[in-house]
Design an enzyme around this catalytic site. Structure first.
Site, PDB file in Angstrom:
ATOM      1  N   LYS A 105     -13.885  82.009 -54.193  1.00 38.05           N
ATOM      2  CA  LYS A 105     -14.656  81.542 -53.043  1.00 38.05           C
ATOM      3  C   LYS A 105     -16.190  81.374 -53.581  1.00 38.05           C
ATOM      4  CE  LYS A 105     -11.596  82.505 -49.409  1.00 38.05           C
ATOM      5  NZ  LYS A 105     -11.147  83.539 -48.131  1.00 38.05           N
ATOM      6  N   ALA A 160     -15.530  86.463 -49.475  1.00 43.22           N
ATOM      7  CA  ALA A 160     -14.614  87.569 -49.321  1.00 43.22           C
ATOM      8  C   ALA A 160     -13.238  86.977 -48.816  1.00 43.22           C
ATOM      9  CB  ALA A 160     -15.280  88.544 -47.947  1.00 43.22           C
ATOM     10  N   ASP A 161     -12.053  87.939 -48.960  1.00 44.43           N
ATOM     11  CA  ASP A 161     -10.858  87.593 -48.769  1.00 44.43           C
ATOM     12  C   ASP A 161     -10.112  88.932 -48.145  1.00 44.43           C
ATOM     13  OD1 ASP A 161      -8.944  85.275 -48.582  1.00 44.43           O
ATOM     14  OD2 ASP A 161      -7.808  86.671 -49.457  1.00 44.43           O
ATOM     15  N   THR A 162      -9.517  88.561 -47.061  1.00 46.90           N
ATOM     16  CA  THR A 162      -8.652  90.006 -46.460  1.00 46.90           C
ATOM     17  C   THR A 162      -7.356  89.582 -46.474  1.00 46.90           C
ATOM     18  OG1 THR A 162     -10.549  90.380 -44.959  1.00 46.90           O
ATOM     19  CG2 THR A 162      -8.517  91.378 -44.546  1.00 46.90           C
ATOM     20  N   ALA A 196     -11.354  91.996 -50.327  1.00 51.31           N
ATOM     21  CA  ALA A 196     -12.253  92.041 -51.604  1.00 51.31           C
ATOM     22  C   ALA A 196     -13.344  91.113 -51.512  1.00 51.31           C
ATOM     23  CB  ALA A 196     -11.450  91.259 -52.758  1.00 51.31           C
TER      24      ALA A 196
END
Length: 196
Positions: A56, A72-74, A109
């Site tokens: 991203k 960000a990625d959850t 992250a």
């Protein structure tokens, strides 16, 4: 409280991430990354989150080289099983039934990419979340509120879904979608933000 030292872009449409950055006093623009968010076979939840965050941020930074881009990625996972955003109320109920009475991990992250400054940092924070146990009608009522529908793991710890959580070990903001402590330390470390 903080101000940016270069243009800041959030490579995410997440209202929770936007709210955290706004609360910190940061000025930023939002450019959601358009990428393939499919999980690779045999990819661990942590590696999947890290790959998504990096992809991203790098995708948006490629067309915004003078900016600092935060991606960000959850990922919510029970063991190796990843629970994304539910596609239906039935799937949301299935996810909640699978998580209740157990401890799962939430990994967020984040990647910070500033091409002109030669910055490309990737990090991840994992929080353990333990759910209590509730009868199915209670979970159905929660699903009917529609809160679970745009959230990985089908719950919002910052909203109504907080009643599901018996305990957490680690960062609470990480479960919401951004490990604020780690992100602020990283931005300060690269001199991308400073105190007002």
């Amino acid at each position: 409280m903080f101000k940016t030292c270069c243009p800041l872009i959030l490579a995410s449409a997440s209202p929770r991430r936007r709210e955290y950055l706004t609360r910190l006093g940061l000025e930023f623009s939002i450019v959601p990354a358009v990428i393939d968010e499919s999980c690779n076979l045999a990819e661990s939840p942590q590696n999947f989150a890290r790959r998504m965050a990096a992809t991203k941020a790098r995708a948006v930074a490629a067309t915004n080289p003078t900016a600092c881009v935060l991606g960000a990625d959850t990922v919510v996972a029970l063991g190796a099983r990843i629970f994304g955003k539910p596609k239906s109320q039935e799937e949301a109920l299935m996810i909640l039934m699978a998580l209740q009475g157990r401890t799962h991990e939430v990994t967020t992250a984040f990647a910070i990419v500033a091409k002109e400054l030669n910055i490309d940092q990737l990090d991840a924070v994992t929080t353990k979340v333990t759910f209590g146990t509730f009868p199915e009608p209670i979970l159905q009522a929660y699903v009917a509120s529609n809160e679970p529908m745009d959230k990985a793991g089908a719950y919002g710890i910052q909203g109504i879904g907080s009643f599901l959580v018996h305990s957490i070990s680690g960062s609470c903001s990480n479960v919401v979608g951004l490990p604020v402590h780690a992100v602020v330390r990283a931005l300060l470390g690269h001199a991308l933000i400073q105190a007002r």
